[in-house]
Write an enzyme that holds these catalytic residues in place. Structure first.
Site, PDB file in Angstrom:
ATOM      1  N   ASP A 182       0.449   6.526  -4.932  1.00  0.00           N
ATOM      2  CA  ASP A 182       0.685   5.136  -4.563  1.00  0.00           C
ATOM      3  C   ASP A 182       2.155   4.982  -4.153  1.00  0.00           C
ATOM      4  OD1 ASP A 182       0.335   2.448  -4.106  1.00  0.00           O
ATOM      5  OD2 ASP A 182      -0.631   2.020  -6.014  1.00  0.00           O
ATOM      6  N   GLU A 192       0.317  -8.009  -5.963  1.00  0.00           N
ATOM      7  CA  GLU A 192       0.956  -7.249  -7.034  1.00  0.00           C
ATOM      8  C   GLU A 192       2.165  -7.979  -7.587  1.00  0.00           C
ATOM      9  OE1 GLU A 192       1.375  -2.943  -5.633  1.00  0.00           O
ATOM     10  OE2 GLU A 192       1.120  -4.104  -3.826  1.00  0.00           O
TER      11      GLU A 192
HETATM   12  C1  BGC Z   1      -0.745  -0.648  -4.058  1.00  0.00           C
HETATM   13  C2  BGC Z   1      -1.917   0.078  -3.458  1.00  0.00           C
HETATM   14  C3  BGC Z   1      -1.842   0.039  -1.972  1.00  0.00           C
HETATM   15  C4  BGC Z   1      -0.518   0.592  -1.512  1.00  0.00           C
HETATM   16  C5  BGC Z   1      -0.329   0.584  -0.023  1.00  0.00           C
HETATM   17  C6  BGC Z   1       0.548  -0.175  -3.473  1.00  0.00           C
HETATM   18  O1  BGC Z   1       1.636  -0.919  -3.952  1.00  0.00           O
HETATM   19  O2  BGC Z   1      -0.729  -0.466  -5.454  1.00  0.00           O
HETATM   20  O3  BGC Z   1      -3.118  -0.489  -3.922  1.00  0.00           O
HETATM   21  O4  BGC Z   1      -2.907   0.762  -1.420  1.00  0.00           O
HETATM   22  O5  BGC Z   1       0.526  -0.179  -2.079  1.00  0.00           O
HETATM   23  O6  BGC Z   1      -0.136  -0.687   0.478  1.00  0.00           O
HETATM   24  C1  BGC Z   2       4.232  -3.324   0.674  1.00  0.00           C
HETATM   25  C2  BGC Z   2       2.966  -3.126  -0.067  1.00  0.00           C
HETATM   26  C3  BGC Z   2       3.271  -2.336  -1.242  1.00  0.00           C
HETATM   27  C4  BGC Z   2       4.370  -2.976  -2.069  1.00  0.00           C
HETATM   28  C5  BGC Z   2       4.732  -2.131  -3.227  1.00  0.00           C
HETATM   29  C6  BGC Z   2       5.250  -3.989  -0.200  1.00  0.00           C
HETATM   30  O1  BGC Z   2       6.428  -4.200   0.483  1.00  0.00           O
HETATM   31  O2  BGC Z   2       4.004  -4.075   1.796  1.00  0.00           O
HETATM   32  O3  BGC Z   2       2.015  -2.484   0.710  1.00  0.00           O
HETATM   33  O4  BGC Z   2       2.126  -2.209  -1.982  1.00  0.00           O
HETATM   34  O5  BGC Z   2       5.505  -3.218  -1.309  1.00  0.00           O
HETATM   35  O6  BGC Z   2       5.852  -2.584  -3.910  1.00  0.00           O
END
Ligand code: BGC
Ligand code: BGC
Length: 818
Positions: free
Chosen positions: A305, A506
């Site tokens: 990830d 997230e």
């Molecule tokens: C997330 C994943 C995701 C990845 C790419 C990560 O932060 O935990 O679920 O696929 O980013 O965007």
């Molecule tokens: C990205 C996401 C990723 C996340 C993780 C974002 O800036 O766009 O895809 O999952 O950062 O911290």
């Protein structure tokens, strides 16, 4: 070794022989193996290391891919072609084409290996403007319909492939056990039996069925079961947290989705950011290698990830041999890929990473590419689905599947007095701030990482819930209007109030308890006001999880959990309304796939509505009044929300401090310091008295919000998180305004605002954001913030404030660096 260590080792012990088995469904393919061997024989160690690395499109160019021979790219939640904020299918096509060509460029004598392009198509191809947006997984769970899931997978794969992209980071097969986790909506259910069925169905839908010609053909995409393991089992539902659970819980609950995914031929598995009993999954060899690849016979590849390898002990974002040695095959190194490539190459050459491990990882990655036919598919622009992308992305056929999913996902929790179904020939009011918001009904991972800052016009072809109701009511000869604030001229026969959570993804979505919008009762008040006018009310609740809304349920005549339905809002009207000739065309079918809580305290007592609950139009028993005791004492502190609708939220105290240092409480509708240096009055912003207006009569007076216990905001200050303030400047005679944060006795740092505030239009509401790192630069100890907000200004300043919170979505950034 101390006793503490021995204990930790014990809690981390894994017994692969006790784990469920899976069967890799693909027979050995001699022709494929021959091709693989020939390829690998030609590859240099540099080319092999390149295959192990995935970079993000914001930080890598086609030229970089040509040179470093990277195995894959991805587009993260905020990564769009050429840094655009939004991108349509044509822009995605151009991007995938450029990167594909770079990977096939052999001008320096390189071996041509087509690259993988991964994206989070987690509820449809949700990063492409105009794509079909299916309900988020929490809603799909409620449909209990695996065949529908298969259709959604196939439709999603087609839209992804139509833009030249060949890999999606889906399905999430998490088993969220604590819905305070902000990613709960990405999981289908708390119930392993349902997740097992869905995992198989989604993998089959996305990739095609193993053993048929459609498997991984040009209209299907490579799937990813994620996040291995126990992403949904972390303590207190903390994102990227620690699952402090037994091996049995890991094996019998959280692992449930993996064997069926593997049996269905899933080609990739993504490792989890989280830890198990203190050990990061990205470094857990026993689980990644012995269980997943050994016991479960997984023969695809394991992808990491987003820089998650950097969290493994001893690793950094650009250096992590430990992850590869633990069994990770490809590292997601969005912006850190170059350093990671160099370090990994050196570690392979020095033997820190054994060549056998590299060969195994490369072979796994290349087998996936071979099986998916990438070597023979040609450039994206020549592929059949890309050629007809205009017909496919957001096609009527795909939208029809999404609309059916919306219909099936709605769960009826209350229908007293049979207010539903609604006669469409009547006069209907659609109210609430979710009535006409495609963004709110779609949630996070929608055109934007957190799903914020979007307008209806960003969703061509989509329909809001309110628009869907209006369309059907008018067609039936009734009258319907949308008014978010619930005003009306002719009294409606019934009101549908659509409301719910703001989009989040997230980190931003984690909450401390199950209260819905703590400190903000605007929806409840709207429902009560309409009821008070004698209008029956149907509440439609948009949320990524069940929350404690007993007061709203009590206040309304009917209550529908609509989850995050996506682009086809018309599916709600299909169920709520009768046909024009009075029939019920679609009854409620949705049943809870997450238990609905009785109080706002996570995990306390029996649920209010158990797993599997859901009424139909055949049920006529009235729901008795529910308890309105939330169970939350004033001690719990919501994360990142300080002032809502002009009032401090739970866990914070708002105070006016006079020039003489004497404080008076600010959590009232009007106040003045004893020395009259600062005055406050309640005013209306979007609703009655939802903001406060301040007048400074002395530049030593200040406003403060104090946290009942100090907070650690250091992690947020490392990222791009802002202190977001919804304000209106009415008069600014001097330029010495500042915003501050406090960190204990005598510790306060100020960020000067004056010149930038002076540029705002007087009398206009605006959301301004100050980067948290500015407060750190101003001397605030971000590990111990006990005052997340303070404001001072010169004599004569007049300012209104409605909201103060952490966030990312603002009209204007006030950056101390500028
Ligand atoms: C997330 C994943 C995701 C990845 C790419 C990560 O932060 O935990 O679920 O696929 O980013 O965007
Ligand atoms: C990205 C996401 C990723 C996340 C993780 C974002 O800036 O766009 O895809 O999952 O950062 O911290």
């Amino acid at each position: 070794m101390g006793g503490g260590h021995a204990k930790a080792d014990d809690a981390q012990a894994v017994h692969p022989e006790q784990w469920p088995r899976a069967t890799w469904p693909l027979p050995k393919d001699a022709a494929l193996e021959q091709r693989l061997a020939a390829l690998m024989a030609k590859m240099t160690v540099e080319e092999k290391v390149g295959q192990l690395i995935q970079a993000d499109v914001l930080s890598v160019t086609p030229e970089d891919v040509r040179k470093y021979r990277l195995g894959a790219i991805l587009a993260g939640g905020n990564s769009k072609p050429n840094g655009a904020q939004l991108a349509n299918a044509e822009q995605w096509k151009a991007l995938s084409e450029a990167f594909y060509r770079a990977s096939m460029d052999t001008r320096d004598g390189h071996v041509a290996i087509p690259l993988l392009f991964g994206i989070d198509a987690v509820h449809g191809h949700n990063n492409a403007v105009g794509a079909t947006l299916f309900p988020q997984n929490v809603g799909l769970g409620a449909t209990h319909d695996p065949s529908l899931i298969r259709e959604i997978g196939a439709a999603t794969a087609a839209e992804v492939r139509a833009t030249g992209i060949n890999w999606t980071f889906a399905p999430t097969v998490a088993l969220p056990q604590d819905v305070r986790w902000g990613r709960s909506y990405e999981g289908y259910s708390q119930d392993p039996a349902l997740v097992m069925q869905y995992a198989a169905a989604m993998v089959e839908g996305l990739q095609g069925k193993v053993g048929t010609p459609e498997f991984l053909d040009s209209s299907h995409a490579i799937a990813t079961a994620k996040h291995f393991l126990a992403d949904g089992g972390t303590k207190n539902g903390k994102d990227q947290g620690d699952a402090e659970i037994s091996e049995t819980a890991l094996r019998t609950l959280h692992a449930a989705g993996y064997p069926p995914s593997i049996d269905a031929g899933v080609q990739t598995v993504m490792a989890s950011f989280s830890s198990w009993n203190g050990q990061k999954m990205h470094g857990n060899k026993a689980l990644l290698t012995d269980v997943l690849k050994g016991r479960m016979d997984f023969q695809g590849f394991v992808v990491g990830d987003w820089n998650a390898h950097g969290q493994v002990q001893g690793c950094t974002n650009d250096d992590c041999a430990a992850s590869i040695n633990a069994g990770l095959d490809m590292l997601m190194a969005p912006d850190s890929w170059r350093g990671l490539y160099e370090h990994t190459l050196a570690e392979v050459k020095s033997g820190v990473i054994p060549m056998s491990r590299v060969n195994d990882a490369v072979a796994r990655i290349l087998r996936v590419k071979l099986r998916a036919g990438l070597f023979d598919a040609g450039a994206p622009s020549t592929q059949p689905l890309v050629v007809k992308s205009a017909e496919l992305v957001g096609s009527p056929a795909h939208r029809a599947i999404a609309r059916r999913a919306v219909r099936e996902s709605l769960v009826l929790l209350k229908n007293n007095g049979g207010v539903l179904p609604i006669d469409p020939r009547k006069r209907i009011l659609v109210a609430g701030d979710g009535a006409d918001s495609i963004s709110r009904q779609s949630g996070g991972w929608t055109l934007d990482w957190q799903g914020t800052g979007l307008k209806n016009e960003n969703f061509p072809g989509a329909q809001s819930i309110g628009a869907g109701i209006v369309e059907q009511v008018r067609a039936a000869g009734g009258a319907a209007d949308i008014a978010a604030d619930g005003h009306y001229t002719g009294k409606p026969d019934v009101a549908v109030v659509v409301f719910g959570e703001d989009p989040y993804a997230e980190f931003q979505g984690d909450i401390p308890n199950l209260l819905y919008r703590p400190g903000d009762d605007r929806d409840l008040e709207l429902i009560r006001r309409l009821r008070g006018d004698g209008i029956p009310v149907v509440a439609v609740f948009l949320s990524g999880r069940p929350l404690w809304v007993n007061r709203e349920i009590n206040a309304a005549d009917a209550f529908v959990a609509a989850w995050l339905p996506g682009s086809e809002g018309g599916g709600v009207a299909d169920v709520l309304l009768r046909t024009r000739d009075g029939r019920v065309a679609n009854d409620f079918r949705g049943k809870l796939s997450y238990a609905w809580p009785r109080s706002a305290v996570q995990g306390q007592g029996e649920p209010q509505f158990p797993l599997g609950f859901g009424l139909t139009y055949a049920d006529h028993t009235a729901l008795p009044k529910l308890s309105e005791a939330s169970g939350i004492s004033g001690e719990q502190i919501p994360v990142g929300d300080y002032l809502e609708r002009g009032k401090a939220v739970h866990g914070y105290t708002f105070t006016l401090v006079g020039a003489d240092g004497a404080a008076v409480p600010g959590d009232v509708s009007s106040a003045s310091t004893a020395d009259a240096s600062l005055r406050m009055a309640g005013i209306d912003f979007k609703a009655q008295e939802d903001a406060r207006r301040f007048a400074w009569n002395n530049d030593k007076a200040q406003l403060t919000i104090r946290a009942h216990s100090p907070m650690d905001l250091d992690r947020e200050a490392n990222g791009d998180v802002l202190l977001v303030m919804t304000i209106r400047v009415d008069a600014l005679p001097t330029q010495d305004a500042w915003v501050g944060m406090g960190c204990g006795n005598g510790c306060q740092g100020h960020v000067a605002l004056g010149p930038q505030l002076a540029k705002l239009t007087p009398g206009k509401w605006v959301r301004v954001g100050v980067p948290l790192k500015c407060f750190r630069a101003a001397g605030v100890d971000m590990h111990h913030v006990d005052q997340p907000f303070a404001w001072g200004a010169g004599k004569g300043t007049e300012l209104a404030i409605s909201r103060v919170a952490l966030g990312t979505d603002v009209d204007q950034v006030i950056d101390c660096a500028k």
